[in-house]
Design a protein around this motif. Sequence first.
Motif, PDB file in Angstrom:
ATOM      1  N   ILE A 335      67.092  30.833  48.864  1.00  0.00           N
ATOM      2  CA  ILE A 335      67.508  31.798  49.878  1.00  0.00           C
ATOM      3  C   ILE A 335      68.803  32.480  49.454  1.00  0.00           C
ATOM      4  O   ILE A 335      68.969  33.696  49.629  1.00  0.00           O
ATOM      5  N   TRP A 336      69.728  31.709  48.873  1.00  0.00           N
ATOM      6  CA  TRP A 336      70.997  32.259  48.376  1.00  0.00           C
ATOM      7  C   TRP A 336      70.715  33.369  47.350  1.00  0.00           C
ATOM      8  O   TRP A 336      71.290  34.455  47.425  1.00  0.00           O
ATOM      9  N   LEU A 337      69.812  33.075  46.404  1.00  0.00           N
ATOM     10  CA  LEU A 337      69.480  34.059  45.378  1.00  0.00           C
ATOM     11  C   LEU A 337      68.807  35.299  45.970  1.00  0.00           C
ATOM     12  O   LEU A 337      69.114  36.433  45.596  1.00  0.00           O
ATOM     13  N   GLU A 338      67.877  35.079  46.886  1.00  0.00           N
ATOM     14  CA  GLU A 338      67.200  36.209  47.516  1.00  0.00           C
ATOM     15  C   GLU A 338      68.189  37.069  48.289  1.00  0.00           C
ATOM     16  O   GLU A 338      68.131  38.296  48.258  1.00  0.00           O
ATOM     17  N   ALA A 339      69.113  36.409  48.976  1.00  0.00           N
ATOM     18  CA  ALA A 339      70.132  37.141  49.729  1.00  0.00           C
ATOM     19  C   ALA A 339      71.035  37.941  48.794  1.00  0.00           C
ATOM     20  O   ALA A 339      71.420  39.073  49.101  1.00  0.00           O
ATOM     21  N   MET A 340      71.332  37.367  47.635  1.00  0.00           N
ATOM     22  CA  MET A 340      72.151  38.074  46.658  1.00  0.00           C
ATOM     23  C   MET A 340      71.407  39.300  46.123  1.00  0.00           C
ATOM     24  O   MET A 340      71.969  40.402  46.054  1.00  0.00           O
ATOM     25  N   GLU A 341      70.142  39.105  45.780  1.00  0.00           N
ATOM     26  CA  GLU A 341      69.362  40.194  45.207  1.00  0.00           C
ATOM     27  C   GLU A 341      69.150  41.334  46.208  1.00  0.00           C
ATOM     28  O   GLU A 341      69.049  42.502  45.815  1.00  0.00           O
ATOM     29  N   LEU A 342      69.134  41.004  47.491  1.00  0.00           N
ATOM     30  CA  LEU A 342      68.956  42.015  48.529  1.00  0.00           C
ATOM     31  C   LEU A 342      70.280  42.658  48.955  1.00  0.00           C
ATOM     32  O   LEU A 342      70.289  43.548  49.807  1.00  0.00           O
ATOM     33  N   GLY A 343      71.368  42.190  48.387  1.00  0.00           N
ATOM     34  CA  GLY A 343      72.676  42.744  48.719  1.00  0.00           C
ATOM     35  C   GLY A 343      73.291  42.190  49.989  1.00  0.00           C
ATOM     36  O   GLY A 343      74.325  42.692  50.462  1.00  0.00           O
ATOM     37  N   LEU A 344      72.691  41.136  50.554  1.00  0.00           N
ATOM     38  CA  LEU A 344      73.203  40.584  51.806  1.00  0.00           C
ATOM     39  C   LEU A 344      74.565  39.927  51.611  1.00  0.00           C
ATOM     40  O   LEU A 344      75.440  40.040  52.481  1.00  0.00           O
ATOM     41  N   LEU A 345      74.734  39.229  50.479  1.00  0.00           N
ATOM     42  CA  LEU A 345      76.010  38.551  50.245  1.00  0.00           C
ATOM     43  C   LEU A 345      77.142  39.568  50.122  1.00  0.00           C
ATOM     44  O   LEU A 345      78.260  39.333  50.594  1.00  0.00           O
ATOM     45  N   LYS A 346      76.867  40.698  49.501  1.00  0.00           N
ATOM     46  CA  LYS A 346      77.857  41.766  49.398  1.00  0.00           C
ATOM     47  C   LYS A 346      78.230  42.275  50.795  1.00  0.00           C
ATOM     48  O   LYS A 346      79.411  42.493  51.104  1.00  0.00           O
ATOM     49  N   THR A 347      77.222  42.432  51.634  1.00  0.00           N
ATOM     50  CA  THR A 347      77.462  42.859  53.013  1.00  0.00           C
ATOM     51  C   THR A 347      78.368  41.875  53.741  1.00  0.00           C
ATOM     52  O   THR A 347      79.317  42.271  54.425  1.00  0.00           O
ATOM     53  N   PHE A 348      78.082  40.583  53.579  1.00  0.00           N
ATOM     54  CA  PHE A 348      78.880  39.571  54.269  1.00  0.00           C
ATOM     55  C   PHE A 348      80.328  39.579  53.786  1.00  0.00           C
ATOM     56  O   PHE A 348      81.263  39.568  54.589  1.00  0.00           O
ATOM     57  N   VAL A 349      80.515  39.584  52.471  1.00  0.00           N
ATOM     58  CA  VAL A 349      81.870  39.549  51.924  1.00  0.00           C
ATOM     59  C   VAL A 349      82.653  40.802  52.303  1.00  0.00           C
ATOM     60  O   VAL A 349      83.824  40.731  52.690  1.00  0.00           O
ATOM     61  N   GLU A 350      82.010  41.962  52.212  1.00  0.00           N
ATOM     62  CA  GLU A 350      82.693  43.204  52.569  1.00  0.00           C
ATOM     63  C   GLU A 350      83.044  43.263  54.057  1.00  0.00           C
ATOM     64  O   GLU A 350      83.990  43.943  54.450  1.00  0.00           O
ATOM     65  N   SER A 351      82.296  42.528  54.870  1.00  0.00           N
ATOM     66  CA  SER A 351      82.579  42.521  56.309  1.00  0.00           C
ATOM     67  C   SER A 351      83.697  41.549  56.669  1.00  0.00           C
ATOM     68  O   SER A 351      84.154  41.526  57.816  1.00  0.00           O
ATOM     69  N   GLY A 352      84.124  40.735  55.689  1.00  0.00           N
ATOM     70  CA  GLY A 352      85.195  39.786  55.937  1.00  0.00           C
ATOM     71  C   GLY A 352      84.737  38.356  56.120  1.00  0.00           C
ATOM     72  O   GLY A 352      85.524  37.495  56.529  1.00  0.00           O
ATOM     73  N   ALA A 353      83.469  38.082  55.813  1.00  0.00           N
ATOM     74  CA  ALA A 353      82.946  36.719  55.905  1.00  0.00           C
ATOM     75  C   ALA A 353      83.063  36.011  54.562  1.00  0.00           C
ATOM     76  O   ALA A 353      83.294  36.643  53.535  1.00  0.00           O
ATOM     77  N   VAL A 354      82.910  34.696  54.585  1.00  0.00           N
ATOM     78  CA  VAL A 354      82.794  33.917  53.352  1.00  0.00           C
ATOM     79  C   VAL A 354      81.371  33.379  53.269  1.00  0.00           C
ATOM     80  O   VAL A 354      80.724  33.153  54.291  1.00  0.00           O
TER      81      VAL A 354
END
Length: 421
Positions: A335-354
């Motif tokens: 799930i971590w990898l899929e989220a990364m490939e979909l750009g979700l992790l970038k969205t979270f970090v840019e929003s101020g999340a860890v």
Amino acid sequence: MGMTITQKILAAHSGTDSVQAGELILASLDLVLGNDITSPVAVREFAKLGKDSVFDRNRVAMVMDHFVPNKDIKAAEQCCTCRRFCGDMDITHFYDVGDMGIEHALIPEKGLVTAGDAVIGADSHTCTYGALGAFSTGVGSTDMACGMATGKAWFKVPSAMRIELSGSLRRYVSGKDVILHIIGKTGVDGALYRSMEFGGEGLASLTMADRFCMANMTIEAGAKNGIFEVDDLTLDYIRSHGAAEPKIYSADSDAAYDEVLHIDLSEIEPTVAFPHLPENARTFGEIGDIKIDQVVIGSCTNGRLEDLQAAAEILRGKHVAKGVRVIVIPATQRIWLEAMELGLLKTFVESGAVVSTPTCGPCLGGYMGILADGERAVATTNRNFVGRMGHPGSEVYLASPATAAASALTGRITSPWEVMG
């Protein structure tokens, strides 16, 4: 008298034509599961049995997920015990750092459970696999030890509650809102030692992530297990994850239910469970201005890709409120990898999340987000008991990923309908 789905599975695994509620049976098991907290006790009890091997090395699974990567010496010792045991027993399904995930997301993802299975796990949320049409329930570590040794477990056959679903979910409403609504109606002991059986035409409105979430939290109503009728969506999931051939059981037309609960999904609203019980469910007409300090999006209840997508949709292009800590925990490496490939992790970090590695972490007050005295968190986890996520003076509010993300943006408990229109 006819049988429910659960009763049919238990009859098949006990080698009898039929069982009835209240009967004591010895059933064969398809999978025995433990984690880094519960397995060490089971390992010590297993040693007392004098066995030199488990009943089937392919039907025992251990997942290091609660305190992994290890947070302290005690956690390291717990995991070391499990590693040594699984090495000695040549356990096929041992999942550690780099290959692990939160157990109740990982086990279905790995295809280790299929419809019609009987599963025990030394963790109360083992009932998650009922989403696949399996009988699965949590047990103690001693029962896990006996299960590893013999491949069998004793059960009292549960009576059942039927949850008849109709209608379709509205936008930004998910299975988490549904199950919180149901627990709000039944109370935390309303289904005590009963099977909660979900069916009806409304089932078509629920994704597999919705169903996993709902089955996961049936234990919060006191249920022995939760189980869903098998449909094409279930079968697609089972086959796409390489699970064994499903065995599909349907309830008899004259199956006995203690009660039938009718739920129109189109009437469900974003719902929040207030401290300190999951039954304290409220919708936003009943929720005032409650400021928060932390948001946790993850857990075996709501750490799947669909959950992360729901949160990312709301957070995208925005920033979390000042003073609010947001922790996102994908449930597995995949799930971590899929989220990364979909750009979700970038969205979270840019929003101020860890974004964390997969772990149960703060859900049980372990690590990765412990609360101080007086702090409040909105969490997509499954329990909000006193001190569940840290200090006994803290508060946990249970909600869906959409509600958690909306609350992160405003700094107060907020409906996704408010921020998304």
